[in-house]
Design a protein around this motif. Structure first.
Motif, short mmCIF file in Angstrom:
data_model
loop_
_atom_site.label_atom_id
_atom_site.label_comp_id
_atom_site.label_asym_id
_atom_site.label_seq_id
_atom_site.Cartn_x
_atom_site.Cartn_y
_atom_site.Cartn_z
N TYR A 142 0.87 -1.18 0.00
CA TYR A 142 0.00 0.00 0.00
C TYR A 142 0.91 1.22 0.00
O TYR A 142 1.73 1.40 0.90
CB TYR A 142 -0.89 0.00 1.24
N VAL A 143 0.79 2.06 -1.02
CA VAL A 143 1.66 3.22 -1.20
C VAL A 143 0.80 4.47 -1.24
O VAL A 143 -0.16 4.55 -2.00
CB VAL A 143 2.48 3.10 -2.51
N ARG A 144 1.19 5.45 -0.44
CA ARG A 144 0.32 6.62 -0.32
C ARG A 144 1.13 7.90 -0.09
O ARG A 144 2.10 7.91 0.67
CB ARG A 144 -0.64 6.41 0.84
N ASN A 145 0.71 8.97 -0.74
CA ASN A 145 1.30 10.29 -0.52
C ASN A 145 0.56 10.97 0.64
O ASN A 145 -0.64 11.22 0.55
CB ASN A 145 1.18 11.14 -1.79
N MET A 146 1.29 11.26 1.71
CA MET A 146 0.70 11.92 2.88
C MET A 146 1.38 13.27 3.12
O MET A 146 1.48 13.74 4.25
CB MET A 146 0.80 11.01 4.10
N TYR A 147 1.85 13.87 2.04
CA TYR A 147 2.58 15.12 2.11
C TYR A 147 1.92 16.22 2.94
O TYR A 147 2.61 16.90 3.71
CB TYR A 147 2.89 15.60 0.68
N PRO A 148 0.60 16.44 2.83
CA PRO A 148 0.02 17.53 3.63
C PRO A 148 0.28 17.42 5.13
O PRO A 148 0.36 18.43 5.83
CB PRO A 148 -1.48 17.43 3.32
N LEU A 149 0.47 16.18 5.64
CA LEU A 149 0.71 16.00 7.07
C LEU A 149 2.11 16.46 7.48
O LEU A 149 2.40 16.56 8.67
CB LEU A 149 0.51 14.53 7.45
N GLU A 150 2.97 16.75 6.52
CA GLU A 150 4.28 17.32 6.84
C GLU A 150 4.15 18.78 7.31
O GLU A 150 5.09 19.33 7.87
CB GLU A 150 5.20 17.28 5.62
N ILE A 151 2.98 19.36 7.05
CA ILE A 151 2.78 20.79 7.27
C ILE A 151 1.57 21.09 8.14
O ILE A 151 1.58 22.03 8.94
CB ILE A 151 2.60 21.50 5.90
N ASP A 152 0.53 20.29 7.98
CA ASP A 152 -0.77 20.58 8.59
C ASP A 152 -1.38 19.29 9.12
O ASP A 152 -1.57 18.33 8.37
CB ASP A 152 -1.67 21.22 7.53
N ALA A 153 -1.68 19.24 10.41
CA ALA A 153 -2.23 18.03 11.03
C ALA A 153 -3.75 18.02 11.08
O ALA A 153 -4.34 17.13 11.70
CB ALA A 153 -1.67 17.88 12.45
N SER A 154 -4.40 18.95 10.41
CA SER A 154 -5.86 19.06 10.52
C SER A 154 -6.58 17.84 9.94
O SER A 154 -7.70 17.53 10.34
CB SER A 154 -6.36 20.33 9.84
N GLU A 155 -5.96 17.14 8.97
CA GLU A 155 -6.57 15.96 8.38
C GLU A 155 -6.00 14.65 8.94
O GLU A 155 -6.26 13.57 8.39
CB GLU A 155 -6.40 15.98 6.86
N LEU A 156 -5.25 14.75 10.03
CA LEU A 156 -4.59 13.57 10.59
C LEU A 156 -5.57 12.48 10.99
O LEU A 156 -5.39 11.31 10.64
CB LEU A 156 -3.73 13.98 11.79
N ASP A 157 -6.60 12.84 11.74
CA ASP A 157 -7.56 11.84 12.21
C ASP A 157 -8.22 11.10 11.05
O ASP A 157 -8.34 9.86 11.07
CB ASP A 157 -8.62 12.48 13.10
N ALA A 158 -8.64 11.85 10.05
CA ALA A 158 -9.29 11.23 8.89
C ALA A 158 -8.31 10.33 8.14
O ALA A 158 -8.69 9.24 7.68
CB ALA A 158 -9.83 12.31 7.95
#
Length: 256
Positions: free
Chosen positions: A114-130
Motif C-alpha cells: 500500500y503506497v500513499r502520498n501523505m505530504y500535507p501532514l508534513e505541514i498541517d495536522a488538521s486531516e490527521l484523524d481522517a
C-alpha cells in the motif's frame, strides 16, 4: 551643540540596528520574532504555497507492506508543476521509482503493498484523524511500514504539526511491525534528528538518505521543465534509496 546631536543620532542609530539584528533585545523581542516566524509565507519543495487535498486510496485488505511518504514516494499528475507521471516524482517510469525497486529487491508483490502520498501532514495536522481512520486496521497488522516524510517541513512554524502527525502514525503501527524511518532527501538536519528520535521511541529503524542527493546533477536524465520536479531523485538516486532501505532491513535481520 552639533557634536552632541551627532553623538545622540549615532547612539540611537546603533541601538536601533542592534535591535533589528537581535544584538539588543527589547520587550517583546522574542514574541515578535516568534510571530514573524509563524507569519512567514510557506513554500514546499515544489514552490507551492497552498496544500493539495490529502489523497486517500482505499486499502484492498491484503497489504503487508506499507509506504507512506511525500512526492518522492508517489505523485499523481499535476498541471501546476508540469508533472504527468503517476509514481515517485522524477523517476522515468513507475518501475524505476524507489518503491517499485524496493519491492523487487525484497520480492514483495505489488498488490501486497500500500503506497500513499501523505505530504500535507508534513505541514498541517488538521486531516490527521481522517487519514489514520482510513488505514487504522491496515497499520495494526503489518510486516513493514516505511515512512518517508519531512522534506516539506520547511519552516519552524510547521514542525509541531509534522511531529504530531509522524508520532501518531508510529503509534498506530502494530507491535510486530518492522518500522523504517527514512531521513529527508534534501538534508534537513533538525528534521532528521526529530525523525530519528521519534523512530527510536517506537523501536523503529532510521535510514539516512541525505547523502544520496550529492550524486545527483541537474541535467541527469530524465529532465523536467519545472525546477522543483527536476530536483527530485532521478532513476539512479531512486535505486540508491531503495538499496539503502533494503540494506537496513538486512542489517536488522528481517531478510537475507
Amino acid at each position: 551643540m552639533k557634536f552632541r546631536v551627532w553623538i545622540i543620532f549615532f547612539g540611537l542609530f546603533s541601538f536601533g540596528y542592534g535591535v533589528l539584528v537581535g544584538k539588543f533585545q527589547v520587550f517583546p523581542y522574542e514574541q515578535i520574532c516568534s510571530v514573524a516566524s509563524y507569519a512567514a509565507p510557506f513554500r514546499d519543495m515544489l514552490g507551492r504555497s497552498s496544500l493539495p487535498s490529502l489523497d486517500q486510496p482505499e486499502p484492498n485488505g491484503t497489504e503487508r507492506f506499507v509506504v507512506l511518504g511525500n512526492s518522492i514516494t508517489y505523485a499523481s499528475p499535476s498541471d501546476e508543476v508540469s508533472w504527468t507521471g503517476d509514481h515517485g516524482m522524477a523517476a522515468s517510469t513507475p518501475e524505476n521509482d524507489y518503491v517499485s525497486v524496493l519491492l523487487r529487491l525484497l520480492d514483495v508483490p505489488r498488490n501486497a503493498a500500500y503506497v500513499r502520498n501523505m505530504y500535507p501532514l508534513e505541514i498541517d495536522a488538521s486531516e490527521l484523524d481522517a487519514a489514520l481512520d482510513a488505514i487504522d486496521e491496515l497499520l495494526r497488522d503489518l510486516d513493514f511500514l516505511v515512512l518517508q516524510l519531512g522534506d516539506n517541513t520547511t519552516t519552524e512554524a510547521v514542525v509541531p504539526a509534522f511531529a504530531l502527525s509522524y508520532e501518531a502514525i508510529l503509534e498506530a503501527a502494530g507491535p510486530d511491525t518492522t518500522i523504517l524511518c527514512v531521513s529527508t532527501y534534501w538534508r534537513k538536519p533538525n528534521i532528521d534528528l526529530l525523525i530519528e528520535e521519534m523512530c527510536e521511541r517506537h523501536n523503529g529503524h532510521f535510514v539516512f538518505i541525505g547523502d544520496v542527493r550529492l550524486y545527483q546533477r541537474f541535467d541527469d536524465p530524465p529532465t523536467f521543465s519545472h525546477p522543483g520536479v527536476n530536483d527530485h531523485p532521478k532513476d539512479a538516486q531512486m535505486q540508491r534509496i531503495a538499496e539503502r532501505i533494503r540494506a537496513r532491513i538486512v542489517q536488522i535481520g528481517q531478510v537475507q
